[in-house]
Design a protein around this motif. Structure first.
Motif, short mmCIF file in Angstrom:
data_model
loop_
_atom_site.label_atom_id
_atom_site.label_comp_id
_atom_site.label_asym_id
_atom_site.label_seq_id
_atom_site.Cartn_x
_atom_site.Cartn_y
_atom_site.Cartn_z
N GLY A 180 0.62 -1.12 0.00
CA GLY A 180 0.04 -0.05 0.24
C GLY A 180 0.83 1.30 0.17
N CYS A 181 2.12 1.11 -0.13
CA CYS A 181 2.84 2.40 -0.29
C CYS A 181 3.19 2.95 -1.38
N GLY A 182 2.97 2.26 -2.24
CA GLY A 182 2.95 2.96 -3.77
C GLY A 182 4.16 2.28 -4.58
N LYS A 183 4.78 1.27 -4.25
CA LYS A 183 5.74 0.49 -5.01
C LYS A 183 5.39 -0.11 -6.22
N SER A 184 4.24 -0.74 -6.17
CA SER A 184 3.85 -1.52 -7.35
C SER A 184 3.36 -0.62 -8.35
#
Length: 335
Positions: free
Chosen positions: A49-53
Motif C-alpha cells: 500500500g505504499c506505492g511501490k507496485s
C-alpha cells in the motif's frame, strides 16, 4: 536528489499518480524521484500500500487508466520520456527494452497455452526471425534459467509446473529479448524460502551476464542487503529515505526505516521480542496533514502533525524525509 555516479539509464523525476475519487491533492505516488544506472540494482522497499507496485506499473505503461492517472513527473529512459510515448511505442518497448517479472507467475502465465508457445510469442513480437529460430532462442533461455529437460518443458502447461519452475519461466520470458531494464515486483513472495534464494541467485547471475539495470521491489530487507546498490524506502506514496545500501543499513535516518530494520528476525540467539510498527499505512481518505508517518511514529510532535517535512540531503547521496534527521543529533541517538 543527486544523480548516481554513472549516467542513469532510467531517471524518474517528481512522479505523481492519483486515483479517481481520491481527496483533492492526495496522490498515491507523490513527487517520487530516483535513478538507476546500467548494471546496477535499485531496491524499492516498503509495506503493502505504499506505492511501490503502482510506481513500477506506471513505468511499464500498465496502469489501468482510469482509475489511475499520472498527474506529474517524467521518466527518462535512454533519452525518451516513457510517459509521452504512444501506446504502440510503449508496446514496442515493453518486453523488449524493458521487461517485468510479477509476484504470482500462475496469474501471469496463460493457462491455455504451453510455456514454449508463450516464450516464442514474445520473441516473435520483437525480433524478425523465423519460428524455428524463436523456438531455439526459447530453449536457450530455458537452459539459462536452469529448467531441467527444457525440450519437454516447452510442451508443458503452467499448471503442470511448481511455483519455482513457473517463476523461472517468467524470468526466461522477461529476458528473452535482452532488455536493458528489468523490473522485478516481489518476484519471490509466493515461493518457499529455499526457492526464494534460488530465484534471487538466478536473477543476480543473469544480471551479471547481461549488464542490465534492475529495479527490485520487495519488503524483504535480507534480499535488499544482498543485491542492492541503491535503496529507496517508500511510505504512503512518498520516498522517506534514499541512499546507497551501505548508508541505509549502517546509518538509517528515518523512524520508518529504523522500524523496518528492527522487525527483521536474525539467525542468532533471540535477544527479546522483534520490534513492531503499530498501525497501518493510511488510506487516501485518512492521509495526515503533516508527515504521513506521524500517526505511527514514536517521536512525532506538534510540528510533525501540522507540517510535511521535505526530503533533505543529510550527506552526499543520503536523503531522509524527517524534521529531526540526523536523528542522533535531535532525538538523543535513537538509531
Amino acid at each position: 536528489m543527486a544523480a548516481q555516479r554513472q549516467s542513469p539509464l532510467l531517471q524518474v523525476e517528481n512522479l505523481s499518480i492519483r486515483f479517481d475519487g481520491a481527496p483533492l491533492g492526495i496522490n498515491v505516488v507523490d513527487n517520487v524521484s530516483f535513478s538507476v544506472a546500467k548494471g546496477k540494482t535499485l531496491c524499492i522497499v516498503g509495506e503493502s500500500g505504499c506505492g511501490k507496485s503502482v510506481t513500477a506499473l506506471s513505468l511499464m505503461g500498465l496502469l489501468p487508466t482510469p482509475p489511475a492517472r499520472i498527474v506529474g513527473g517524467t521518466a527518462n529512459f535512454g533519452g525518451r520520456d516513457l510517459f509521452s510515448l504512444s501506446e504502440r511505442e510503449r508496446a514496442d518497448m515493453r518486453g523488449n527494452q524493458t521487461a517485468m517479472i510479477f509476484q504470482e507467475p500462475m496469474t501471469s502465465l496463460n493457462p491455455a497455452f504451453t510455456v514454449g508457445d508463450q516464450i516464442i510469442e514474445g520473441i516473435l513480437r520483437h525480433r524478425r526471425i523465423s519460428k524455428a529460430e524463436a523456438k531455439e532462442r526459447a530453449l536457450e533461455m530455458l537452459r539459462r534459467v536452469r529448467i531441467p529437460a527444457p525440450e519437454k518443458r516447452m510442451r508443458a502447461y503452467p499448471h503442470e509446473m511448481s511455483g519455482g519452475m513457473r517463476q523461472r519461466i517468467m524470468i526466461a520470458m522477461a529476458l528473452a529479448n535482452e532488455p536493458q531494464l528489468l523490473i522485478a515486483d516481489e518476484p519471490t513472495t509466493a515461493l518457499d524460502v529455499t526457492i526464494q534464494a534460488q530465484i534471487i541467485s538466478l536473477i543476480r547471475r543473469l544480471q551479471d551476464e547481461s549488464g542490465m539495470a534492475m529495479i527490485l521491489i520487495t519488503h524483504d530487507l535480507g534480499v535488499v542487503a544482498e543485491v542492492a546498490d541503491e535503496v529507496v524506502v517508500m511510505y504512503a506514496g512518498r520516498i522517506v529515505e534514499a541512499g546507497s545500501v551501505d548508508a541505509i543499513f549502517e546509518d538509517p535516518q528515518h523512524p520508518y526505516t529504523i522500524g523496518l530494520m528492527g522487525s527483521v528476525p536474525s539467525l542468532g540467539r533471540r535477544q527479546g521480542r522483534l520490534a513492531t510498527i503499530r498501525g497501518t499505512v493510511p488510506s487516501a481518505e485518512m492521509m495526515p496533514k503533516g508527515c504521513r508517518f506521524m500517526p505511527r511514529c514514536p517521536f512525532a510532535d506538534e510540528r510533525c502533525v501540522n507540517d510535511a517535512p521535505p526530503l533533505a540531503e543529510l550527506e552526499p547521496g543520503h536523503w531522509a524525509r524527517c524534521w529531526y534527521a540526523p536523528l542522533e543529533l535531535h532525538r538523543g541517538g535513537i538509531v
